[in-house]
Motif scaffolding. Sequence first.
Motif, PDB file in Angstrom:
ATOM      1  N   GLU A 137       0.911  -0.974  -0.427  1.00  0.00           N
ATOM      2  CA  GLU A 137       0.135  -0.132   0.232  1.00  0.00           C
ATOM      3  C   GLU A 137       0.796   0.899   0.042  1.00  0.00           C
ATOM      4  O   GLU A 137       1.737   1.641   1.041  1.00  0.00           O
ATOM      5  CB  GLU A 137      -1.186  -0.039   1.456  1.00  0.00           C
ATOM      6  CG  GLU A 137      -1.691   1.298   0.802  1.00  0.00           C
ATOM      7  CD  GLU A 137      -3.191   1.291   2.544  1.00  0.00           C
ATOM      8  OE1 GLU A 137      -3.854   1.582   2.697  1.00  0.00           O
ATOM      9  OE2 GLU A 137      -2.816   0.007   3.472  1.00  0.00           O
ATOM     10  N   ASN A 138       0.702   2.661  -0.874  1.00  0.00           N
ATOM     11  CA  ASN A 138       1.269   3.517  -1.273  1.00  0.00           C
ATOM     12  C   ASN A 138       2.645   3.155  -0.810  1.00  0.00           C
ATOM     13  O   ASN A 138       3.447   3.926  -1.128  1.00  0.00           O
ATOM     14  CB  ASN A 138       1.000   4.269   0.218  1.00  0.00           C
ATOM     15  CG  ASN A 138      -0.237   4.616   0.482  1.00  0.00           C
ATOM     16  OD1 ASN A 138      -0.786   4.111   1.373  1.00  0.00           O
ATOM     17  ND2 ASN A 138      -0.644   5.275   0.296  1.00  0.00           N
ATOM     18  N   SER A 139       3.041   2.178  -1.914  1.00  0.00           N
ATOM     19  CA  SER A 139       4.743   1.900  -2.191  1.00  0.00           C
ATOM     20  C   SER A 139       5.097   3.160  -3.064  1.00  0.00           C
ATOM     21  O   SER A 139       4.734   3.655  -4.341  1.00  0.00           O
ATOM     22  CB  SER A 139       4.350   0.691  -3.023  1.00  0.00           C
ATOM     23  OG  SER A 139       5.838   0.380  -3.754  1.00  0.00           O
ATOM     24  N   LEU A 140       5.958   3.490  -2.526  1.00  0.00           N
ATOM     25  CA  LEU A 140       7.049   4.709  -3.481  1.00  0.00           C
ATOM     26  C   LEU A 140       7.310   3.594  -4.961  1.00  0.00           C
ATOM     27  O   LEU A 140       8.006   5.017  -5.655  1.00  0.00           O
ATOM     28  CB  LEU A 140       8.653   5.309  -3.126  1.00  0.00           C
ATOM     29  CG  LEU A 140       7.758   5.505  -1.555  1.00  0.00           C
ATOM     30  CD1 LEU A 140       9.000   6.563  -0.705  1.00  0.00           C
ATOM     31  CD2 LEU A 140       7.014   6.631  -2.365  1.00  0.00           C
ATOM     32  N   CYS A 141       7.433   2.526  -5.180  1.00  0.00           N
ATOM     33  CA  CYS A 141       8.031   1.564  -6.200  1.00  0.00           C
ATOM     34  C   CYS A 141       7.382   2.317  -7.068  1.00  0.00           C
ATOM     35  O   CYS A 141       8.085   2.595  -8.237  1.00  0.00           O
ATOM     36  CB  CYS A 141       7.923  -0.126  -5.633  1.00  0.00           C
ATOM     37  SG  CYS A 141       8.893  -0.788  -5.019  1.00  0.00           S
ATOM     38  N   ARG A 142       6.248   2.691  -7.080  1.00  0.00           N
ATOM     39  CA  ARG A 142       5.815   3.442  -8.310  1.00  0.00           C
ATOM     40  C   ARG A 142       6.011   4.305  -9.166  1.00  0.00           C
ATOM     41  O   ARG A 142       5.961   4.741 -10.691  1.00  0.00           O
ATOM     42  CB  ARG A 142       4.046   4.143  -7.972  1.00  0.00           C
ATOM     43  CG  ARG A 142       3.569   2.493  -7.218  1.00  0.00           C
ATOM     44  CD  ARG A 142       2.286   3.041  -6.430  1.00  0.00           C
ATOM     45  NE  ARG A 142       1.869   4.281  -5.669  1.00  0.00           N
ATOM     46  CZ  ARG A 142       2.011   4.800  -5.430  1.00  0.00           C
ATOM     47  NH1 ARG A 142      -0.286   4.627  -5.935  1.00  0.00           N
ATOM     48  NH2 ARG A 142       1.274   4.922  -4.017  1.00  0.00           N
ATOM     49  N   TYR A 143       7.034   5.286  -7.581  1.00  0.00           N
ATOM     50  CA  TYR A 143       7.803   6.540  -8.689  1.00  0.00           C
ATOM     51  C   TYR A 143       9.652   6.377  -8.863  1.00  0.00           C
ATOM     52  O   TYR A 143       9.989   6.793  -9.641  1.00  0.00           O
ATOM     53  CB  TYR A 143       7.921   8.075  -7.306  1.00  0.00           C
ATOM     54  CG  TYR A 143       6.616   8.030  -6.919  1.00  0.00           C
ATOM     55  CD1 TYR A 143       5.240   8.618  -6.951  1.00  0.00           C
ATOM     56  CD2 TYR A 143       5.756   7.149  -5.647  1.00  0.00           C
ATOM     57  CE1 TYR A 143       4.370   8.318  -6.960  1.00  0.00           C
ATOM     58  CE2 TYR A 143       4.607   7.669  -5.052  1.00  0.00           C
ATOM     59  CZ  TYR A 143       3.810   8.157  -5.677  1.00  0.00           C
ATOM     60  OH  TYR A 143       2.267   8.290  -5.306  1.00  0.00           O
ATOM     61  N   CYS A 144       9.864   5.262  -8.636  1.00  0.00           N
ATOM     62  CA  CYS A 144      11.101   4.907  -8.939  1.00  0.00           C
ATOM     63  C   CYS A 144      11.400   4.351 -10.533  1.00  0.00           C
ATOM     64  O   CYS A 144      10.134   3.933 -11.165  1.00  0.00           O
ATOM     65  CB  CYS A 144      11.592   3.877  -8.035  1.00  0.00           C
ATOM     66  SG  CYS A 144      13.698   3.440  -7.847  1.00  0.00           S
ATOM     67  N   VAL A 145      12.475   4.938 -11.340  1.00  0.00           N
ATOM     68  CA  VAL A 145      12.505   4.607 -12.602  1.00  0.00           C
ATOM     69  C   VAL A 145      13.091   2.932 -12.192  1.00  0.00           C
ATOM     70  O   VAL A 145      13.202   2.551 -13.576  1.00  0.00           O
ATOM     71  CB  VAL A 145      13.817   5.293 -12.427  1.00  0.00           C
ATOM     72  CG1 VAL A 145      14.028   6.946 -12.196  1.00  0.00           C
ATOM     73  CG2 VAL A 145      15.145   4.743 -12.304  1.00  0.00           C
ATOM     74  N   CYS A 146      13.307   2.258 -11.062  1.00  0.00           N
ATOM     75  CA  CYS A 146      14.263   1.203 -11.728  1.00  0.00           C
ATOM     76  C   CYS A 146      12.793  -0.319 -12.581  1.00  0.00           C
ATOM     77  O   CYS A 146      11.182   0.409 -12.304  1.00  0.00           O
ATOM     78  CB  CYS A 146      14.280  -0.184  -9.901  1.00  0.00           C
ATOM     79  SG  CYS A 146      15.517   1.032  -9.381  1.00  0.00           S
TER      80      CYS A 146
END
Length: 155
Positions: A137-146
């Motif tokens: 939930e609310n993972s920052l992975c959504r914004y990461c370039v990886c």
Amino acid sequence: MKATKLLEEIRANLKDYPIEYLRNKVTDDRYKDPLTKSLAKYNSETWDEIYAKNITEDYDISDSIVENIKNDINFYFDTYAGGDEETREFTKYISLYLALIVKRPLHPVGDNPIKDQVFLENGEYKCKNRIMSIKDENSLCRYCVCKNAGLSFGF
């Protein structure tokens, strides 16, 4: 919001952070975990870079993306980190810089795809944990370039 305005906001919110404490973690023998040392090095180098950065060609960044990242970091700290305000704010502004200004991974990048969680392969950043963590939930992975590292790394 313009990138230059976001960079000003980032600088203003990080200026009083005790960066020497973070830098010292890199060489302090009390910190045995290599990930802690790697993260301290990555983040302190990023802090230095923030104050050296000049944006020559300004561009727009969605206000809603900026707010979403801030809110997602607040959620994470409220849920898992017990309200550590100083670390929360540091993480918030370092993450905004990495994700939206320089478009680099939110975690340290290694050079060994076998042992490192985040690495560069064929010109793309790859992350072994992203495939699972993005579901949080609310993972920052959504914004990461990886990108996801793929099944060859045990997933």
